[in-house]
Each structure stands twice: as C-alpha cells, then as structure tokens.
Write an enzyme that holds these catalytic residues in place. Structure first.
Site, PDB file in Angstrom:
ATOM      1  N   ALA A 152      -3.388   5.021  -7.413  1.00  0.00           N
ATOM      2  CA  ALA A 152      -3.165   4.088  -6.184  1.00  0.00           C
ATOM      3  C   ALA A 152      -1.565   4.335  -5.942  1.00  0.00           C
ATOM      4  O   ALA A 152      -0.984   4.454  -6.815  1.00  0.00           O
ATOM      5  CB  ALA A 152      -3.457   2.916  -6.479  1.00  0.00           C
ATOM      6  N   PRO A 153      -1.228   3.989  -4.597  1.00  0.00           N
ATOM      7  CA  PRO A 153      -0.029   4.319  -4.320  1.00  0.00           C
ATOM      8  C   PRO A 153       1.040   3.037  -4.424  1.00  0.00           C
ATOM      9  O   PRO A 153       0.331   1.825  -4.850  1.00  0.00           O
ATOM     10  CB  PRO A 153       0.244   4.754  -2.869  1.00  0.00           C
ATOM     11  CG  PRO A 153      -1.135   3.922  -2.475  1.00  0.00           C
ATOM     12  CD  PRO A 153      -2.026   3.853  -3.650  1.00  0.00           C
ATOM     13  N   TRP A 154       2.257   3.019  -4.043  1.00  0.00           N
ATOM     14  CA  TRP A 154       3.048   1.780  -4.559  1.00  0.00           C
ATOM     15  C   TRP A 154       3.282   1.126  -2.892  1.00  0.00           C
ATOM     16  O   TRP A 154       3.995  -0.179  -2.910  1.00  0.00           O
ATOM     17  CB  TRP A 154       4.535   2.146  -4.801  1.00  0.00           C
ATOM     18  CG  TRP A 154       5.178   3.477  -4.496  1.00  0.00           C
ATOM     19  CD1 TRP A 154       5.304   4.716  -4.909  1.00  0.00           C
ATOM     20  CD2 TRP A 154       5.823   3.491  -3.133  1.00  0.00           C
ATOM     21  NE1 TRP A 154       6.183   5.424  -4.160  1.00  0.00           N
ATOM     22  CE2 TRP A 154       6.621   4.669  -3.012  1.00  0.00           C
ATOM     23  CE3 TRP A 154       6.072   2.619  -1.676  1.00  0.00           C
ATOM     24  CZ2 TRP A 154       7.226   5.245  -1.891  1.00  0.00           C
ATOM     25  CZ3 TRP A 154       6.788   3.046  -0.925  1.00  0.00           C
ATOM     26  CH2 TRP A 154       7.357   4.349  -0.931  1.00  0.00           C
ATOM     27  N   LYS A 178      -5.282   3.920 -12.118  1.00  0.00           N
ATOM     28  CA  LYS A 178      -3.812   3.948 -12.520  1.00  0.00           C
ATOM     29  C   LYS A 178      -2.928   3.433 -11.356  1.00  0.00           C
ATOM     30  O   LYS A 178      -2.928   4.347 -10.161  1.00  0.00           O
ATOM     31  CB  LYS A 178      -3.180   5.218 -12.835  1.00  0.00           C
ATOM     32  CG  LYS A 178      -1.752   5.248 -13.475  1.00  0.00           C
ATOM     33  CD  LYS A 178      -1.225   6.765 -13.769  1.00  0.00           C
ATOM     34  CE  LYS A 178      -0.512   7.114 -12.408  1.00  0.00           C
ATOM     35  NZ  LYS A 178       0.808   6.263 -12.175  1.00  0.00           N
ATOM     36  N   PRO A 179      -2.156   2.266 -11.383  1.00  0.00           N
ATOM     37  CA  PRO A 179      -1.292   2.058 -10.314  1.00  0.00           C
ATOM     38  C   PRO A 179      -0.059   2.770 -10.569  1.00  0.00           C
ATOM     39  O   PRO A 179       0.189   3.556 -11.301  1.00  0.00           O
ATOM     40  CB  PRO A 179      -1.058   0.497 -10.715  1.00  0.00           C
ATOM     41  CG  PRO A 179      -1.066   0.442 -12.131  1.00  0.00           C
ATOM     42  CD  PRO A 179      -2.343   1.426 -12.458  1.00  0.00           C
ATOM     43  N   SER A 230       1.530  11.405  -1.915  1.00  0.00           N
ATOM     44  CA  SER A 230       2.274  12.381  -1.041  1.00  0.00           C
ATOM     45  C   SER A 230       1.442  13.767  -1.145  1.00  0.00           C
ATOM     46  O   SER A 230       0.391  13.912  -1.817  1.00  0.00           O
ATOM     47  CB  SER A 230       3.646  12.598  -1.881  1.00  0.00           C
ATOM     48  OG  SER A 230       3.458  13.269  -3.109  1.00  0.00           O
ATOM     49  N   GLU A 251      -6.016  10.946   0.085  1.00  0.00           N
ATOM     50  CA  GLU A 251      -5.431  10.479   1.247  1.00  0.00           C
ATOM     51  C   GLU A 251      -4.130  10.657   0.984  1.00  0.00           C
ATOM     52  O   GLU A 251      -3.229   9.979   0.082  1.00  0.00           O
ATOM     53  CB  GLU A 251      -5.942   8.967   1.365  1.00  0.00           C
ATOM     54  CG  GLU A 251      -5.961   8.592   2.703  1.00  0.00           C
ATOM     55  CD  GLU A 251      -4.740   7.973   2.963  1.00  0.00           C
ATOM     56  OE1 GLU A 251      -3.545   8.751   3.638  1.00  0.00           O
ATOM     57  OE2 GLU A 251      -4.091   6.814   2.723  1.00  0.00           O
ATOM     58  N   CYS A 285       1.250   5.524   5.758  1.00  0.00           N
ATOM     59  CA  CYS A 285       1.022   6.896   6.252  1.00  0.00           C
ATOM     60  C   CYS A 285       0.507   6.922   7.696  1.00  0.00           C
ATOM     61  O   CYS A 285       0.393   7.894   8.296  1.00  0.00           O
ATOM     62  CB  CYS A 285       0.044   7.730   5.350  1.00  0.00           C
ATOM     63  SG  CYS A 285      -1.465   6.659   4.756  1.00  0.00           S
ATOM     64  N   GLU A 381       7.673  13.654   6.697  1.00  0.00           N
ATOM     65  CA  GLU A 381       7.505  12.169   6.636  1.00  0.00           C
ATOM     66  C   GLU A 381       8.698  11.424   6.219  1.00  0.00           C
ATOM     67  O   GLU A 381       9.037  11.745   4.999  1.00  0.00           O
ATOM     68  CB  GLU A 381       6.280  11.908   5.739  1.00  0.00           C
ATOM     69  CG  GLU A 381       5.865  10.890   5.701  1.00  0.00           C
ATOM     70  CD  GLU A 381       4.534  10.284   4.934  1.00  0.00           C
ATOM     71  OE1 GLU A 381       3.765   9.437   5.401  1.00  0.00           O
ATOM     72  OE2 GLU A 381       4.255  10.975   3.967  1.00  0.00           O
TER      73      GLU A 381
END
Length: 479
Positions: A152-154, A178-179, A230, A251, A285, A381
C-alpha cells in the site's frame, strides 16, 4: 529531554512481533518533521514467516461458505466504525492530514467499501451450466487465487489498505500486506482490529522498506502481487513477478487532464477543480492538476483559479480551516519544489510556488500558467498541490494534449454541451472520465487506468473478480 518513541510491530500469524533481526526504522510525523515511532525493518525471515502463516490459513478460509466471510467483513466494518477515533489519530500521525477531513472523508467510505465487498462475497457468479458437446455438461467455478502479497502507498494508508484486503479476503484469499515505510501506524492498528475477528494467518502485516516489498513479490508463496505506487515501483513489481508468473495488480501514477470548454460555469468549475486539485496536498493519482482551458476563457479562468488558490489554507491537523496538510516526507517536498524551480522561462507562477513555514513539509497551493505540452511539469507527475494550466483552441487539440502523456488513470470534462461531453468521454484515453465534476468515487464503480497507470481494477465487482480465478469443470452425463 527526549521523548520515548512508540514501538510498532509486525502482525504475523495472529501475534505482534518485532523484526527477526531486530532492525527498525524511525517513523516521522510530516506535520512536525519529528519522529514519533519506530517500526520493524522486515527482512527475509519476517517475509518467510508471514507467507507461511498466510499459506497455512488459506485452505480453511477458502473453504468457508461465502456467508461466513461476509460476516467477518461486516464485523470488521463495524469495528472500524467503533474505533474510528483511534484510526483517525493514527492516520493523522502518519500523514499530517486535517483531523476533521480524515473523519468525514475517509472513515465513511472505508467502512462502506468493506461492507460492499462483504456483499460481493456472496455474489460470485459464472455462466450457467450447459451442454456444449453432446453428453457433457460444462460449468464454471470462480475460486480464490491463494496468498496475496499487497503493498500500500503513503498518500491514503488506511483507505488503500481497505482497497486491497477487503476484496482479497471476501474472495477467500489470505493476505500479507505491507504499508509504506513512512506510514505504517494505521495499518498496524488495523491488524489489531482485524486480527481479533479473522482466524490467525488470514491477515498479516509486515513493515519495511522497498527491499521488504521486493522480498514479498519475489517470494515463491504468493499467487498474486498487488501494489499501489509509482510507475517505477510498478514496473519493478511486474518484472519480479514475471519470473514465476504471478498475477499482478498495479494501480500506479496519474496525470489527470481537466478539460474546460468555453461554455463552462467558471466559478463552479474553479471551485470543483481547486478542491479536487489541492485535496490531500495533491497527493492523489487522480488529482485535478492538469487543466486545459479553451483560449476564449483562459485569462478569466486563470485569474479566478489563482484567486481561489490564494484563499485555500494548509496547516496543522487540528486547524479546522485548512483544506490539506503537509507533503508526506522530505523527499516529496524536494520533488515538488524541484518542479517549480526548474520551470521554463515561458511559464508563470500565478499563485503559491513556495514552501509554507519551516516546520513540517507544507507547500502552498500553486497555479502555473503559460505551459507547453512538452514541458516537464506537464509530462511528469508532480504529486503535490500544483495545478498547471494550458490554453487550447479546439476539441481536437484538447483531446491530443489530454491524451499526450504516459499516464491514463483519470480525467474530467467541463461543459454544458451534452454531445460534446459524450464525444470527449469516448475519445479520452483514461480509466475514468468525470463530467462537470472531478474525483468522487463509489464502491460500486471501478477505479483503474491504462498505459503506465497500470492494470487491474480497484473497487466494484470488477475489482473483486481480480482476486479470483476461473476454472472450467466438465462432466459426462453417462457416468
């Protein structure tokens, strides 16, 4: 006098554990720039343990009737509601987000999404059984995949965790999640909540950095790897997973075009676009950060957008007047600042363009005009509170420029002309097209992109099906 840091731990096979080799990393609150906790820096032994636990738990979880998995997910949703204030506190420390907006904009959709997938657990459908060859009946089974390695992302640590574990568990898979190394606190709290409801080994959380994630994806146990992150990270995951043909769900980045035509209600469009561009400090995003506006209203629109930006406030989480908090980490602050520092001479900063304060990682709401299609800030981005504006002459040019980036996640069209809106929704090469709005999401509809924005869908029945596999069963009628 130093403050003792809180100790976060992995959650493996129903219990909290330190990293096997004792390594840790500090976790920093981006609103203050100060460390508030330590988290495990998990290595091979930790990944092995989590994968073994998930693999051992899989057969029994898979074989539960869907109604039992539904009950578990509904209990998780109820528990998240009951412990919402704890989750909010953890997420605010993770991210520095405004407390009020985290309470109103994240907890309700998270709970709703879990309940949606709880219902989806009982809606697995295939084609009806039938005879396609004389004397033989065919049927379709839709089954869980197995162990899912998820990263997962931040930017939305809590909500993105939900998008990952809820469909996976509903479909009968087990999870190792995993965070991000910068935002583990809320995910570890989720493990405490979920672990009290599902059997041990069904849901596991390991903390760590990108090397930990790589070990998860390369591990022989998972049948699927899912990441939100990313483009670089996604490409690395796809390459690693290809070595043993794991399924991959990606994603990734976005660069959403916002196409504003001359018949648009400018005040309404500016209000919607500025909120959708600056919410969560633009760290989304799907954020409305790349505006293409018709040349006949360009100057009026830019002036109105710059005024709106100047009235938007960023600040500490307990300030009720702020729309967004800090950027997540010093590297992200450096990245956003770098885009502005490298602007070409023909660009003009209409608002913002600078850091706010010297405590935490805050950046002012920024508007940049006068840009060309091949400028870096148009093509790459930014992932910060920066809205760019380009002027287009006609519909064909708007489409060409909107599609002329490597990302293809989300987009929006602003016009009163229904026919034009329908044409644009067909021509825009993005996984989502909003019309006269930007950024609303609902559990029933899919979220996911094309091109370098990745593949696979989150949310919806399509997202649920991504966590299943299809089996053909044929039986002889003569047996």
């Amino acid at each position: 006098m130093s403050t003792e840091l809180r100790r976060l731990r992995n959650y493996i096979d129903g219990e909290f554990r330190d990293a096997a080799d004792g390594r840790t990393t500090e976790v920093v609150n981006p609103a203050t720039g100060e460390a508030y906790a330590t988290a495990p820096l998990s290595g091979q032994a930790d990944v092995d343990a989590a994968m073994a636990a998930a693999a051992a738990a899989f057969p029994a979880w898979r074989d539960l009737v869907p109604a039992e998995r539904q009950k578990a997910l509904l209990k998780i949703a109820d528990a998240f509601e009951e412990r919402a204030e704890e989750l909010i506190a953890a997420e605010v420390e993770n991210t520095g987000k405004p407390i009020g907006l985290t309470r109103s904009e994240e907890i309700p959709p998270m709970v709703d999404q879990i309940r949606f997938f709880a219902g989806a657990a009982r809606m697995l459908e295939g084609r009806s059984a039938g005879e396609y060859m004389e004397g033989l009946t065919s049927m379709i089974r839709r089954e869980p995949i197995g162990v899912c390695a998820q990263v997962a992302p931040w930017n939305y640590p809590m909500m993105m965790a939900v998008w990952k574990f809820a469909p996976a568990l509903a479909a009968g898979n087990t999870v190792v999640l995993k965070p991000s190394d910068t935002t583990p606190a809320s995910t570890v709290l989720m493990a405490d909540i979920i672990g009290s409801i599902v059997p041990k080994g069904v849901f596991n959380v390991i903390c760590g950095d990108r090397d930990t994630g790589r070990l998860m994806v390369e591990h022989e146990t998972p049948a699927m790897a899912s990441i939100t992150g990313s483009v670089r990270a996604g490409m690395s995951v796809a390459e690693s997973a290809s070595k043993d043909l794991k399924r991959v769900h990606l994603e990734l980045g976005g660069k959403a075009p916002v196409v504003v035509f001359e018949d648009t209600d400018i005040p309404k469009a500016v209000e919607g676009i500025s909120e959708a561009g600056y919410f969560n400090a633009g760290q989304d995003c799907t954020a409305a950060t790349r505006v293409l506006v018709h040349e006949s209203i360009h100057d009026e629109f830019v002036s109105a957008l710059a005024k709106a930006a100047s009235e938007i406030k960023t600040g500490q989480p307990d300030d009720e007047d702020v729309l967004y908090g800090p950027l997540n980490n010093p590297n992200q602050l450096k990245q956003v600042s770098g885009f502005i520092e490298r602007l070409p001479a023909h660009a003009k900063v209409e608002a913002g363009g600078h850091r706010v304060g010297d405590k935490g990682y805050f950046y002012a709401p920024t508007v940049v005009s006068g840009l060309k299609q091949d400028d870096e800030i148009i093509q790459k981005e930014v992932f910060g509170p920066v809205i760019t504006v380009q002027s287009f002459r006609d519909e064909d040019q708007a489409v060409e420029w909107a599609n002329g980036v490597e990302y293809a996640l989300a987009s929006s069209v602003w016009t009163k002309d229904h026919g034009r809106a329908m044409r644009m929704s067909k021509r825009l090469d993005f996984g989502c097209v909003w019309i006269n709005t930007h950024i609303p999401l609902v559990a029933e509809m899919p979220h996911g992109g094309f091109k370098k924005s990745g593949y696979g869908k989150d949310l919806s029945g399509y997202g649920f099906e991504d966590y299943t596999r299809i089996k053909h069963v044929m039986t002889s009628l003569d047996a």
